[in-house]
Scaffold this active site. Structure first.
Site, PDB file in Angstrom:
ATOM      1  N   HIS A 125      39.389 -11.968 -17.078  1.00 45.63           N
ATOM      2  CA  HIS A 125      39.117 -13.086 -17.985  1.00 45.63           C
ATOM      3  C   HIS A 125      38.703 -14.290 -17.123  1.00 45.63           C
ATOM      4  O   HIS A 125      39.130 -14.405 -15.963  1.00 45.63           O
ATOM      5  CB  HIS A 125      40.415 -13.395 -18.738  1.00 45.63           C
ATOM      6  CG  HIS A 125      40.302 -14.364 -19.852  1.00 45.63           C
ATOM      7  ND1 HIS A 125      40.332 -15.720 -19.652  1.00 45.63           N
ATOM      8  CD2 HIS A 125      40.185 -14.180 -21.189  1.00 45.63           C
ATOM      9  CE1 HIS A 125      40.239 -16.323 -20.829  1.00 45.63           C
ATOM     10  NE2 HIS A 125      40.148 -15.417 -21.772  1.00 45.63           N
ATOM     11  N   ASP A 147      47.846 -10.333 -14.501  1.00 48.11           N
ATOM     12  CA  ASP A 147      47.573 -11.093 -15.717  1.00 48.11           C
ATOM     13  C   ASP A 147      48.003 -10.228 -16.905  1.00 48.11           C
ATOM     14  O   ASP A 147      47.308  -9.290 -17.291  1.00 48.11           O
ATOM     15  CB  ASP A 147      46.071 -11.419 -15.784  1.00 48.11           C
ATOM     16  CG  ASP A 147      45.697 -12.133 -17.075  1.00 48.11           C
ATOM     17  OD1 ASP A 147      46.563 -12.292 -17.946  1.00 48.11           O
ATOM     18  OD2 ASP A 147      44.520 -12.512 -17.211  1.00 48.11           O
ATOM     19  N   GLN A 198      47.217  -9.746 -22.040  1.00 54.42           N
ATOM     20  CA  GLN A 198      46.914  -8.743 -23.078  1.00 54.42           C
ATOM     21  C   GLN A 198      47.862  -7.547 -23.028  1.00 54.42           C
ATOM     22  O   GLN A 198      47.683  -6.606 -23.802  1.00 54.42           O
ATOM     23  CB  GLN A 198      45.463  -8.254 -22.945  1.00 54.42           C
ATOM     24  CG  GLN A 198      44.410  -9.321 -23.187  1.00 54.42           C
ATOM     25  CD  GLN A 198      44.381  -9.838 -24.626  1.00 54.42           C
ATOM     26  OE1 GLN A 198      44.928  -9.230 -25.543  1.00 54.42           O
ATOM     27  NE2 GLN A 198      43.745 -10.982 -24.841  1.00 54.42           N
ATOM     28  N   LYS A 214      49.999 -15.116 -27.774  1.00 52.52           N
ATOM     29  CA  LYS A 214      49.440 -13.776 -27.991  1.00 52.52           C
ATOM     30  C   LYS A 214      50.553 -12.785 -28.306  1.00 52.52           C
ATOM     31  O   LYS A 214      50.301 -11.606 -28.522  1.00 52.52           O
ATOM     32  CB  LYS A 214      48.655 -13.318 -26.760  1.00 52.52           C
ATOM     33  CG  LYS A 214      47.366 -14.136 -26.533  1.00 52.52           C
ATOM     34  CD  LYS A 214      46.560 -13.579 -25.406  1.00 52.52           C
ATOM     35  CE  LYS A 214      45.525 -14.554 -24.866  1.00 52.52           C
ATOM     36  NZ  LYS A 214      44.369 -14.762 -25.735  1.00 52.52           N
ATOM     37  N   CYS A 248      35.124 -14.499 -23.009  1.00 51.39           N
ATOM     38  CA  CYS A 248      35.569 -15.130 -21.750  1.00 51.39           C
ATOM     39  C   CYS A 248      35.572 -14.112 -20.610  1.00 51.39           C
ATOM     40  O   CYS A 248      36.481 -14.114 -19.756  1.00 51.39           O
ATOM     41  CB  CYS A 248      36.948 -15.782 -21.877  1.00 51.39           C
ATOM     42  SG  CYS A 248      36.996 -17.055 -23.116  1.00 51.39           S
TER      43      CYS A 248
HETATM   44  C1  LIG Z   1      43.331 -11.177 -20.088  1.00 46.89           C
HETATM   45  C2  LIG Z   1      43.471 -12.634 -20.429  1.00 46.89           C
HETATM   46  N1  LIG Z   1      43.894 -13.477 -19.480  1.00 46.89           N
HETATM   47  C3  LIG Z   1      44.055 -14.794 -19.733  1.00 46.89           C
HETATM   48  C4  LIG Z   1      43.787 -15.310 -20.974  1.00 46.89           C
HETATM   49  C5  LIG Z   1      43.955 -16.771 -21.210  1.00 46.89           C
HETATM   50  O1  LIG Z   1      44.924 -16.988 -22.172  1.00 46.89           O
HETATM   51  P1  LIG Z   1      45.159 -18.480 -22.716  1.00 46.89           P
HETATM   52  O2  LIG Z   1      43.875 -18.899 -23.346  1.00 46.89           O
HETATM   53  O3  LIG Z   1      46.277 -18.321 -23.689  1.00 46.89           O
HETATM   54  O4  LIG Z   1      45.525 -19.304 -21.551  1.00 46.89           O
HETATM   55  C6  LIG Z   1      43.335 -14.473 -21.986  1.00 46.89           C
HETATM   56  C7  LIG Z   1      42.997 -14.997 -23.317  1.00 46.89           C
HETATM   57  O5  LIG Z   1      42.364 -14.368 -24.131  1.00 46.89           O
HETATM   58  C8  LIG Z   1      43.192 -13.095 -21.714  1.00 46.89           C
HETATM   59  O6  LIG Z   1      42.762 -12.232 -22.644  1.00 46.89           O
END
Ligand SMILES: Cc1ncc(COP(=O)(O)O)c(C=O)c1O
Length: 406
Positions: free
Chosen positions: A119, A196, A199, A222, A361
């Site tokens: 992301h 990370d 998800q 999430k 993203c």
């Molecule tokens: C894999 C992953 N990492 C990081 C993020 C960032 O999350 P946030 O926007 O809640 O900071 C997302 C958001 O969709 C994501 O899917």
């Protein structure tokens, strides 16, 4: 149709133009069950004060519930409470790691390796920090189905790599990454690892004693918690050696005119007034997930995912990306021949079916797969195969509505 889990989500009972809302964008943010709404509401109705400040009873109550929430997160991760830092979201946690650990540990010539699945929240902070320190940013590339081949891990994870960051589950393809393999190799060559879990945290049990990660991040929103609360977990020795990311109130021990010393963990990384209501909501979300149990969560989600894969890939004019092989959690990506994903999402919205369209993203991943954008349906525990049917029926209409024929 009633479903006992869906029933606990007030927003999902809402109608859009008289139609049942079919929410298939939980990868962006989930809805909240009544238990979470009640806990957050109770905080503001009965417990609200600024944690760690007031010595009066209400102030102590606010501190108590905030720290109790940290304890719940620590138990959820099988970790120590002082290793759990509350942030705003996964993005802030990832920036904290990049700027605090990265700026003080990376030097010209060092290598940072991330995957092409990442992301932007992982990708961009490491781009910035590598640029500032003179380190190089390199990628583990996937094959066309989104799988990182073993040979890529062996080829890229070699001497000179100081940090390896990996998404646990791809937010586009929903595929579980080969974390064990990547992190075992990273540790063999002395690199620090970042997982990370944005998800994965809503879908699978995270155990920090087993995961072989040095840092882990996720967002509360999430996993059924309020917006604006996130988590950074890291090993004590790393956190102790790192400088603070943000400075100001509540993270200091002593402040003199020209310098200051830092509070012990976890306060050292929690500058300013914290989102205590969000933390309480996050703890309630974790309690709610625990009351269902990960076995139930996974059984339901796996059924919906498999059904979605079969149903969508059997439709004409649809390309589903990725592979049905391997473990998937929560997301399926696809495109409809000749139709822009935004048009697909807009037509589906007329039937109250909510999906995400765009680059998710993850622009480098999409480019790597030869795409500029795609549609994504993403699932949470409240989704059922009826939601997938509503999506499939909506998709059957899209090309017709837009004049492409059946
Ligand atoms: C894999 C992953 N990492 C990081 C993020 C960032 O999350 P946030 O926007 O809640 O900071 C997302 C958001 O969709 C994501 O899917």
């Amino acid at each position: 149709m009633t479903d006992e889990i869906m029933e606990q989500f007030p927003l999902l009972k809402q109608k859009q133009d008289g139609k049942r809302l079919v929410y298939l964008d939980s990868g962006a943010t989930t809805q909240r069950p009544q238990a979470v709404l009640d806990a957050a509401n109770q905080f503001y109705l009965e417990q609200n004060a600024n944690p760690h400040r007031g010595v009066y009873t209400l102030g102590e109550t606010a501190t108590e519930v905030y720290e109790k929430a940290r304890g719940t997160v620590a138990k959820f991760l099988n970790a120590k409470p002082e290793e759990v830092i509350f942030t705003r979201n996964a993005t802030e946690s990832l920036n904290l790691i990049a700027y605090s650990w990265g700026m003080s540990n990376l030097h010209a010539g060092d290598r940072v390796v991330i995957s092409i699945l990442e992301h932007h929240s992982t990708l961009v902070p490491w781009q910035q920090v590598c640029r500032a320190t003179g380190a190089t940013l390199e990628y583990l590339y996937t094959d066309q189905s989104g799988v990182i081949p073993d040979v890529e891990i062996e080829k890229k994870l070699t001497k000179g790599v100081k940090l390896v960051a990996l998404t646990h589950v791809s937010n586009v393809l929903g595929l579980l990454s080969p974390v064990q393999k990547v992190f075992a190799r990273a540790h063999e060559i002395g690199a620090v690892t970042v997982l990370d879990a944005a998800q994965s945290a809503p879908h699978l049990k995270l155990d920090m004693q087993k995961l072989d990660a040095d840092f882990l991040v996720f967002s509360g929103h999430k996993l059924y918690a309020p917006l604006g609360i996130g988590v950074l977990w890291a090993k004590t020795e790393l956190l102790e050696a790192m400088p603070p990311f943000l400075t100001g109130g509540d993270m200091i021990e002593t402040v003199r005119e020209q310098d200051a010393t830092w509070a012990p963990l976890p306060e050292k990384f929690e500058a300013g007034t914290q989102n205590a209501g969000g933390a309480v909501g996050l703890a309630a979300a974790i309690d709610w997930m625990n009351s269902l149990g990960f076995e139930t969560i996974q059984k339901r989600e796996d059924r919906v995912y498999r059904y979605a894969w079969e149903r969508l890939s059997s439709l004409e004019h649809i390309t589903v990306y990725g592979t049905p092989e391997g473990q998937h959690y929560g997301a399926i990506a696809f495109n409809l021949d000749e139709v822009h994903p935004h048009d697909v999402a807009t037509v589906l919205d007329a039937d109250a079916v909510c999906i995400r369209a765009g680059h998710h993203c993850a622009q480098p991943l999409l480019r790597h797969l030869g795409l500029s954008s795609c549609c994504r349906a993403s699932f949470a525990v409240y989704n059922t195969t009826d939601d997938v049917d509503a999506l499939a029926e909506g998709l059957l209409k899209v090309r017709r509505w837009l004049g492409y024929g059946a």
